[in-house]
Enzyme design. Structure first.
Site, PDB file in Angstrom:
ATOM      1  N   LYS A 191     -14.777 -38.757 -15.459  1.00  0.00           N
ATOM      2  CA  LYS A 191     -14.521 -37.925 -13.613  1.00  0.00           C
ATOM      3  C   LYS A 191     -15.219 -36.275 -13.998  1.00  0.00           C
ATOM      4  CE  LYS A 191     -10.487 -35.720 -14.907  1.00  0.00           C
ATOM      5  NZ  LYS A 191     -10.551 -34.407 -15.534  1.00  0.00           N
ATOM      6  N   THR A 192     -15.374 -35.691 -15.572  1.00  0.00           N
ATOM      7  CA  THR A 192     -15.913 -34.233 -15.753  1.00  0.00           C
ATOM      8  C   THR A 192     -17.566 -34.845 -15.404  1.00  0.00           C
ATOM      9  OG1 THR A 192     -14.474 -34.018 -17.170  1.00  0.00           O
ATOM     10  CG2 THR A 192     -16.319 -32.994 -17.199  1.00  0.00           C
TER      11      THR A 192
ATOM     12  N   ASP B  60     -10.705 -30.195  -8.843  1.00  0.00           N
ATOM     13  CA  ASP B  60     -10.833 -31.502 -10.126  1.00  0.00           C
ATOM     14  C   ASP B  60      -8.853 -31.530 -10.659  1.00  0.00           C
ATOM     15  OD1 ASP B  60     -11.055 -32.858 -12.244  1.00  0.00           O
ATOM     16  OD2 ASP B  60     -11.342 -31.252 -13.864  1.00  0.00           O
ATOM     17  N   GLU B  61      -8.193 -32.452 -10.714  1.00  0.00           N
ATOM     18  CA  GLU B  61      -7.395 -32.685 -11.173  1.00  0.00           C
ATOM     19  C   GLU B  61      -6.555 -32.437  -9.568  1.00  0.00           C
ATOM     20  OE1 GLU B  61      -6.262 -34.133 -13.462  1.00  0.00           O
ATOM     21  OE2 GLU B  61      -7.162 -33.468 -15.503  1.00  0.00           O
TER      22      GLU B  61
ATOM     23  N   GLN C 245      -1.700 -40.097 -12.742  1.00  0.00           N
ATOM     24  CA  GLN C 245      -1.769 -39.460 -14.053  1.00  0.00           C
ATOM     25  C   GLN C 245      -0.768 -38.286 -13.252  1.00  0.00           C
ATOM     26  OE1 GLN C 245      -4.488 -38.827 -17.415  1.00  0.00           O
ATOM     27  NE2 GLN C 245      -6.238 -39.945 -15.878  1.00  0.00           N
TER      28      GLN C 245
ATOM     29  N   ARG D 281      -4.553 -42.721 -23.656  1.00  0.00           N
ATOM     30  CA  ARG D 281      -5.053 -41.969 -24.724  1.00  0.00           C
ATOM     31  C   ARG D 281      -5.289 -42.135 -25.907  1.00  0.00           C
ATOM     32  NH1 ARG D 281      -6.095 -38.445 -21.501  1.00  0.00           N
ATOM     33  NH2 ARG D 281      -4.708 -40.058 -20.323  1.00  0.00           N
TER      34      ARG D 281
END
Length: 656
Positions: free
Chosen positions: A27-28, A210-211, A241, A589
């Site tokens: 996504k970044t 973002d987020e 998330q 993770r």
């Protein structure tokens, strides 16, 4: 090269866009590429683009990646910052419209607690902290004191609304805002002032968030106010998330986007570039038990990888020993760096047994979630001095600075000074400089205050010509903070550490130019310990909440008994969805290998308590798991590998 879904997200520039970005889906990179596309296509100059993140660390990483992607001066003027930093910028430009004067102060949590304690005489500390949380929740909902009073239903809500109103009056008198106001006040401005609305929509032509699943109600309203009817924005988020409801995040905001913007385009990023497919199949199966507005399935082009190991242990100590032993074995046998390992847990108290086990094997580790740098006492003392220099009307900063170090000025004397200051309509720092008022105090107290104000005047004069970092260094010495530490610390080593914290604070100001101490203090108020950089080659220990956004080759999730994960409070309150998302974050993770473990029993109130394994084990696909003793062939191979490593170590010791 972007995959088709990533490309679609980058190229959609007209109207509202929601990018549902699964864990590890890049996504970044999409945000960085979209910024580059918006600039290169000529749609928006960099100065009219704003990318908003939730942490300073994420903003820093994004700025670095944009800097590598966009060469030259094409990115000049681009805004990449947190929600709170953007709110601060709005307040600094439009402070007058909100009744603030230039150089306003930002109260931190301790400052707020002190004011509420003063406004609740006789209240117990727990009651004051509970009210602090309620007031913060009201602000995060974007409510003014008047709106809070109207919305109040219970006696407790009415009490909180009344306290909120009095607290805001106190802030106004100090020319100060608190951290929650950095969002609430810009929302108030941009929902009521047409000139401000037009001005900020002209400044920010395209918005990237973002987020987005972590936004609270006030942050969502700020997004809507800035986007306006054109709604040229990209929101990136993942409802799977969303793990911060406890601090006000509202994952329903992703669903609300579709209601508020009927022409919303949704792009799903489902290809994962981080995990093995086995880990992803387990994560998908787990999270499928949650309701979804936009269901998605993560997949990877990588191999299946090893099965997920499930360990049943006697107790927490045995569990910690197994984890530490496995880490030591893998690191030794496979020449793996310590920093490739991470141990995750539901609560910070679970780290104690793990730390002991790691120490016994001399495994270096870093425990996240210790005392934040800016929360250390000596650092907060220095910041109080700095805030007072920047804003003479900051009474909270004055009260901390005048007692750091102590000068023999007691609470009764300060209370009398405050009373005289109110009658004279002066801030405390100005009252302390008034000879007429000082004469009304005991000579000893007046002399102490006189010495204090002499130091303050000297530092204010120096602020006009000293570089910011040099000003902080001078402040540390001349305020008496360094001498106070020398007196307080019982060992040279402790003094060196705490003195080093003051030196590091000064170093944070290095390179700052053209800004006074007020601007620098405001920026520092936005920082957190997460910005101090990552630890080096050490095993990472952290809570599941702290692990979001990180990745490791080898991940151990410990303490997976029912009542710990999921947490007993969440079970009682029927909040299993967020607990399931928390485990989903932990599982995703792991890049290469994952262990899930639980103790059979624990000690509670001096008695042994039998524990049940987490109910979430039943939601994981059995084909992806390997339990102790369930696969004799795999267990034999593992024992053989350990034996070979052991023999090799013995031969090395014998010089063979």
């Amino acid at each position: 090269m972007l995959n088709p879904q990533q490309s679609a997200a980058v190229l959609h520039c007209d109207g509202p866009l929601l990018v549902l970005a699964g864990a590890g889906s890049g996504k970044t990179r999409v945000i960085v590429e979209k910024i580059a596309h918006l600039i290169a296509s000529g749609r928006y100059p960099a100065k009219r683009i704003a990318a908003i993140t939730f942490t300073n660390k994420a903003a820093k990483e994004m700025r670095e990646r944009v800097g590598k992607r966009i060469r030259g001066d094409a990115a000049d003027g681009l805004t990449i910052c947190t929600f709170h930093a953007l709110g601060l910028k709005i307040l600094q430009i439009d402070h007058a419209k909100l009744g603030l004067r230039r150089g306003f102060s930002i109260f931190d949590s301790d400052d707020t607690l002190a004011q509420l304690k003063d406004l609740m005489p006789g209240a117990k500390p727990d009651a004051v902290q509970a009210m602090q949380s309620l007031v913060s929740n009201i602000k995060n909902a974007g409510l003014s004191p008047e709106q809070a009073a109207e919305a109040a239903r219970s006696a407790r809500e009415h009490e909180a609304a009344s306290l909120y109103a009095r607290y805001q009056e106190r802030l106004a008198a100090f020319n100060a805002v608190d951290f929650d106001d950095l969002i609430r006040l810009p929302v108030q401005l941009l929902e009521t002032d047409e000139d401000a609305i037009a001005g900020w929509r002209e400044r920010i032509g395209y918005l990237l968030v973002d987020e987005c699943q972590d936004t609270n109600d006030a942050q969502y309203r700020l997004l809507k106010a800035l986007a306006g009817p054109k709604a040229n924005f990209t929101c990136v988020g993942d409802d799977d998330q969303s793990i911060y409801a406890w601090r006000g995040a509202n994952p329903e905001n992703l669903t609300q986007l579709g209601r508020d913007y009927p022409n919303l385009v949704v792009v799903k990023l489902e290809q994962n570039y981080r995990c093995s497919n086995r880990v992803l199949r387990a994560a998908n199966a787990l999270i499928a038990n949650n309701p979804h507005e936009h269901p998605k399935t993560l997949w990877s082009a990588q191999a299946d990888g090893e099965r997920i190991r499930i360990w049943e242990c006697r107790d927490a100590a045995h569990e910690a020993e197994r984890v530490a032993g496995e880490i030591h074995f893998i690191a030794t046998a496979r020449k793996v760096e310590w920093g490739e390992f991470c141990i995750l847990f539901r609560g910070n108290h679970q780290s104690r047994a793990l730390e002991k086990a790691l120490q016994l094997l001399r495994i270096p580790y870093h425990l996240s979630g210790g005392t934040a740098f800016l929360d250390r006492g000596e650092v907060k003392d220095a910041l109080a001095w700095l805030r007072m220099l920047a804003n003479p009307e900051d009474d909270s900063a004055f009260l901390r600075a005048v007692q750091s170090p102590g000068r023999g000025i007691g609470a009764a004397s300060l209370a009398k000074l405050a009373e005289m200051a109110r009658h004279a309509q002066l801030p405390l720092s100005r009252a302390a400089e008034s000879m007429g008022l000082l004469k009304q105090l005991q000579p000893r107290v007046a002399n102490a205050l006189g010495g204090f104000t002499d130091i303050v005047r000297g530092l204010r004069r120096d602020a006009a010509h000293l570089a910011p970092a040099d000003l902080v260094r001078a402040l540390n010495e001349r305020s008496g903070l360094v001498a106070m530490l020398r007196e307080q610390c019982k060992s040279d080593e402790l003094f060196r550490i705490r003195r080093g914290n003051l030196d590091e604070l000064a170093d944070w100001f290095d390179g700052a130019r053209g800004t006074g101490p007020g601007e620098l203090a405001a920026q520092l108020a936005l920082l957190s310990h997460a910005d101090k950089g990552e630890p080096g080659n050490q095993v990472r220990l952290m809570s599941l909440h702290a692990a979001k956004g990180l990745e490791f080759r080898y991940v151990f999730i410990v303490g997976m008994d029912d009542n710990t994960l999921p947490h007993e409070a969440s079970i009682d309150e029927g909040r299993l969805d967020e607990e399931r998302r928390l485990l989903y974050v932990g599982i995703t993770r792991a890049k290469e290998q994952l262990w899930l473990s639980y103790p059979r029993e624990s000690q509670r109130w001096g008695a042994k308590l039998r524990l049940a394994p987490s109910r979430f084990f039943d939601e994981l696909p059995a084909a992806e798991l390997q339990r102790d003793g369930a696969d004799p062939v795999a267990d034999a191979a593992r024992k053989a590998e350990r034996a070979n490593v052991g023999f090799a170590s013995i031969r090395a010791l014998l010089g063979d």
